[in-house]
Structures are given as C-alpha cells and as structure tokens.
Design a protein around this motif. Structure first.
Motif, mmCIF file in Angstrom:
data_model
loop_
_atom_site.group_PDB
_atom_site.id
_atom_site.type_symbol
_atom_site.label_atom_id
_atom_site.label_comp_id
_atom_site.label_asym_id
_atom_site.label_seq_id
_atom_site.Cartn_x
_atom_site.Cartn_y
_atom_site.Cartn_z
ATOM 1 N N GLN A 42 0.721 -1.283 -0.004
ATOM 2 C CA GLN A 42 -0.208 -0.026 -0.149
ATOM 3 C C GLN A 42 1.047 1.115 -0.086
ATOM 4 O O GLN A 42 1.757 1.397 0.590
ATOM 5 C CB GLN A 42 -0.879 0.030 1.163
ATOM 6 C CG GLN A 42 -1.984 -1.020 1.313
ATOM 7 C CD GLN A 42 -2.982 -1.036 0.108
ATOM 8 O OE1 GLN A 42 -3.368 0.033 -0.163
ATOM 9 N NE2 GLN A 42 -3.222 -2.203 -0.376
ATOM 10 N N GLY A 43 0.402 2.254 -0.746
ATOM 11 C CA GLY A 43 1.119 3.565 -0.977
ATOM 12 C C GLY A 43 2.117 3.739 -1.572
ATOM 13 O O GLY A 43 1.895 2.687 -2.801
ATOM 14 N N TRP A 44 3.022 4.533 -1.813
ATOM 15 C CA TRP A 44 3.954 4.939 -2.967
ATOM 16 C C TRP A 44 5.361 4.550 -2.415
ATOM 17 O O TRP A 44 5.590 4.734 -1.068
ATOM 18 C CB TRP A 44 3.814 6.434 -3.581
ATOM 19 C CG TRP A 44 2.795 6.507 -4.276
ATOM 20 C CD1 TRP A 44 2.010 7.710 -4.026
ATOM 21 C CD2 TRP A 44 2.074 6.015 -5.267
ATOM 22 N NE1 TRP A 44 1.023 8.042 -4.766
ATOM 23 C CE2 TRP A 44 0.918 6.691 -5.555
ATOM 24 C CE3 TRP A 44 2.085 4.483 -5.605
ATOM 25 C CZ2 TRP A 44 0.078 6.374 -6.378
ATOM 26 C CZ3 TRP A 44 0.964 4.164 -6.530
ATOM 27 C CH2 TRP A 44 -0.018 5.048 -6.904
ATOM 28 N N LEU A 71 2.541 9.928 -10.358
ATOM 29 C CA LEU A 71 1.236 8.832 -10.185
ATOM 30 C C LEU A 71 0.208 9.448 -9.109
ATOM 31 O O LEU A 71 -0.794 9.305 -9.499
ATOM 32 C CB LEU A 71 1.824 7.692 -9.356
ATOM 33 C CG LEU A 71 2.659 6.846 -9.948
ATOM 34 C CD1 LEU A 71 3.143 5.697 -9.396
ATOM 35 C CD2 LEU A 71 2.171 6.368 -11.663
ATOM 36 N N ASP A 72 0.482 10.241 -8.156
ATOM 37 C CA ASP A 72 -0.540 11.009 -7.482
ATOM 38 C C ASP A 72 -1.426 11.905 -8.448
ATOM 39 O O ASP A 72 -2.773 11.962 -7.931
ATOM 40 C CB ASP A 72 0.091 11.914 -6.530
ATOM 41 C CG ASP A 72 0.308 11.229 -5.012
ATOM 42 O OD1 ASP A 72 -0.385 10.399 -4.877
ATOM 43 O OD2 ASP A 72 1.569 11.434 -4.580
ATOM 44 N N VAL A 121 -4.172 9.241 -9.609
ATOM 45 C CA VAL A 121 -4.856 8.935 -8.474
ATOM 46 C C VAL A 121 -5.851 9.916 -7.969
ATOM 47 O O VAL A 121 -7.080 9.406 -7.964
ATOM 48 C CB VAL A 121 -4.032 8.292 -7.271
ATOM 49 C CG1 VAL A 121 -5.010 8.104 -6.029
ATOM 50 C CG2 VAL A 121 -3.176 6.986 -7.612
ATOM 51 N N LYS A 147 -4.057 3.248 -4.910
ATOM 52 C CA LYS A 147 -2.342 4.072 -4.392
ATOM 53 C C LYS A 147 -1.690 2.778 -3.831
ATOM 54 O O LYS A 147 -1.667 2.725 -2.764
ATOM 55 C CB LYS A 147 -2.818 4.875 -3.522
ATOM 56 C CG LYS A 147 -1.553 5.688 -3.221
ATOM 57 C CD LYS A 147 -1.769 7.068 -2.324
ATOM 58 C CE LYS A 147 -0.513 7.800 -2.173
ATOM 59 N NZ LYS A 147 -0.611 9.102 -1.457
ATOM 60 N N VAL A 161 -2.036 1.570 -11.403
ATOM 61 C CA VAL A 161 -2.257 2.924 -11.958
ATOM 62 C C VAL A 161 -1.985 3.059 -13.434
ATOM 63 O O VAL A 161 -2.634 3.705 -14.066
ATOM 64 C CB VAL A 161 -1.170 3.941 -11.232
ATOM 65 C CG1 VAL A 161 -1.674 5.281 -11.726
ATOM 66 C CG2 VAL A 161 -1.580 3.885 -9.555
#
Length: 396
Positions: free
Chosen positions: A205-207, A214-215, A218, A226, A246
């Motif tokens: 989970q997360g980056w 990428l944000d 999202v 994400k 993504v």
C-alpha cells in the motif's frame, strides 16, 4: 513562369512508404484483430480458461474478494486486468494466441516498513513479511527472495496440475510449467490458444520514496489504487518495483489512435522483445508514455497522425536500445535497460522494422486473415470476403 513542384509531404523519407498507406494498414490490423475476437466461441473459451486458471490458483493461494488480480502491461507478455492483453497469430498452426499476465499477490503489506531499498528500481523484503511462511523458506533467512516465493508457488501449482484429470478439463492443457520466476499455462481449443503467465508478487500500500506523477492520476480517478507491486525480476534476492494498478488506468485514458499505435507496435515487435534477455513489450508502453509528456495533446489525439506516431515510436525504441538506457518515468534514477546486453541486437531488429514498416504490418495482417479463415470456414469466411471487397485498404 515555371510552377514550383509540390512536395510529397505524406511520404516517409526513411522507408519510402506513404503515410496514408501506413494509416490504412494500422486501421486494417485493428480491424482484423477485432474480427478475430468476435468469433462466437472466443468469449466463451476465454471465460472457461479464466475459471480453470483461477480455480487452480485458489488451491494454492487464497483469492481476493473479486478474483481480480492486478496485471502488468508488458511483463512476460502484455497485460491488464483479465482483459485481452495481446493477440498474436501463428500461420503455421492456424491459431491465434490470446495472452494474459496475472500478478498473484502472495504477500500483502500495509506499508513499506518491511522493505529496504537497495536501488531506485529494487527492494529487499524482510523475512517477517511472509508470516506464516511455508516450510520451503528457511527460517534463518533475513530476506524473502523472489526465488523463495517462486519456488513455493511453482512447485505448488505443478502439484495441483498433476492432479487435474484431462477428461474433466473444458480445454486442452497444452503446457503447464515454470518459466523463470513465473508459471506459464497454455490452453487451447480448435482455433484458439490462451496463455496465462502467473507472476507471484508482493503488494504494498502507498508509494515508494521518490515516485513522481502517479498522485496526479490517483487524484483524477478515485478508483485508481494507491499501491505498488514488487515483481520477481531482480538479482541477488531483490524485487523490482512496478505500478501496474495505476498504469491500467493510464491505458484507459489513451486516445484511440495511440492505443492503436501501441497494439500495432507490440504486434510487429512482440517476438523480438520477448526473446531471452529482452526487456519485454513493457518498454514500448513506457516509451509511448514519455512521448506523451513532450508532444502536444492536439497532435496525439489526431487519428491521421497514428502512422507518424508509429514511426516515431520505432525510431525512439531503436535509439533507446542502441544507447542501452530507458528511464522509468515514475522512478527517477531507475533504468529499465540497466545491465541488459541485448541493446545493439534489439536496435538492429527495430531498425529493420522501421526501414520497412509497411512490409511488417502487411505480414501481421496476412497472418491474422489466415487464422480467422481457418477458424471458421462458413459464415466467417463469407463475412471476410464481403468486407474485403468493400475495403480498399487491404494490401495485395
């Protein structure tokens, strides 16, 4: 007074091909692939194959709620989430091949706390992340390597395949075997082959640190996950970073003309890019993304520019392979071709396609036509003949 000659602006200088002809060939390839997928038995056969593979995986590892594994575009094959990923035609067998690449999350992590970054492209996974780990993984190891996971995953799948009864299968099981750190299953019917490459991965989970762009995706699409995945392609116990979730949404946002260019490029280069030691079709997708960042949207969204984009993509790929460098657009400092020794050879192959684009497009179109006709001698052949009489773009 002499009249100045009008330049042939629609002529490709390198190959001598007319841009208009290349555009028609790209459209024809798209149409032929679409026809191949419209056969009355194709969808039913794909669903049968999907059920068989998912049931096989479920015997080894718990499935997610919706049985929707994320998938990698251009891993061993090309892919998205249980959609048709890549179509290849083989005139020698008169079958067309639909390939899927499924990422099977063996380890799921709520954060990157169990990870240590060894390079911008790679991570090491702590032993405590796989809890409980199967007996095949030694208790004294500090990290869980891709080899550890694939050894368990592949041997477990092989065991389950050995218990399958041939008479109970809806399709013929042509091959089921480990393929590096992945597992490959080939199923077939009379005119269709379906290949599944199952890739055991770590889902986080997360980056990861340092990620860029990428944000924005999202934020634009609330359904875009994400999270990132660690893929079993790295030396010395390392896992390679990827963002298939993504990227799936990015592909859906592509203009139809660019989607056509992507599929056509994969069709003419697919076998070259999937040879041993080659980077796979993923490099085509990444190179197209980089082109989208520097070219105006108005240019990319014009259908009549598809041929120019196709030619430009081939040129860019040839340069990247010759240089031996293809930066990852999402991870600064990560090079997708780092350590590859196939660059000059791949550059020569791509340059050959670039020098004769019409020839290579005609070849894949011709193969598609032969496969479709072999698959259905009745109604389908009659439709094909009517369409060909009404179309002026199929090459003689």
């Amino acid at each position: 007074m002499a009249v100045r000659a009008r330049p042939l602006t629609d002529l490709d200088f390198c190959s001598g091909s007319r841009i208009e002809e290349l555009n028609k060939l790209l459209e024809e390839l798209e149409r032929r692939q679409s026809i191949a997928l419209q056969g009355k038995d194709v969808l039913h056969t794909c669903l049968q194959a999907k059920d068989l593979v998912f049931n096989l995986i479920a015997r080894v590892h718990p499935l997610t709620l919706h049985n929707a594994f994320p998938a990698l575009y251009g891993g061993p094959v090309s892919g998205s989430r249980m959609c048709v990923l890549q179509i290849r035609f083989g005139p020698s067998t008169l079958k067309f091949l639909i390939s899927y690449t499924l990422l099977v999350p063996i380890i799921r992590l709520p954060s990157s706390l169990h990870l240590s970054q060894s390079s911008p492209c790679h991570y090491l996974v702590g032993r405590s992340a796989w809890d409980p780990a199967p007996p095949v993984v030694g208790a004294g190891t500090v990290h869980v390597s891709p080899y550890d996971v694939s050894l368990w995953f592949n041997s477990s799948l092989l065991s389950e395949v050995s218990h399958l009864s041939e008479s109970s299968l809806p399709l013929s099981l042509e091959r089921a075997e480990p393929w590096g750190n992945c597992f490959s299953i080939l199923l077939s019917s009379q005119s269709l082959s379906i290949r599944f490459d199952l890739v055991p991965v770590v889902e986080v989970q997360g980056w990861p640190p340092g990620v860029q762009y990428l944000d924005e995706w999202v934020a634009e699409d609330s359904e875009a996950p994400k999270l990132f995945h660690l893929l079993p392609w790295g030396a010395g116990g390392q896992w390679r970073v990827g963002f298939p979730g993504v990227e799936l949404y990015m592909r859906r946002c592509l203009h139809p003309a660019l989607s056509l260019v992507l599929r056509a490029s994969t069709a003419v280069l697919g076998q070259i890019l999937q040879q041993n030691g080659a980077p796979g079709p993923y490099v085509v997708w990444v190179t197209l993304l980089q082109a989208c960042q520097r070219l105006p949207r108005g240019y990319l969204s014009q259908g009549h520019n598809a041929a120019l984009c196709f030619l430009g993509l081939l040129e860019e790929l040839s340069h990247l392979f010759l240089r031996g460098s293809c930066p990852n657009p999402f991870l600064p400092g990560c090079d997708l071709l780092l350590g590859s020794t196939r660059g000059p050879s791949l550059a020569r192959h791509v340059s050959e396609v670039r020098a004769h684009p019409a020839r290579y497009l005609r070849a894949v179109i011709r193969e598609a036509k032969e496969v479709v006709k072999a698959g259905d001698k009745g109604e389908r052949e009659e439709i094909e003949e009517k369409e060909e009489r009404g179309s002026g773009c199929y090459p003689s």
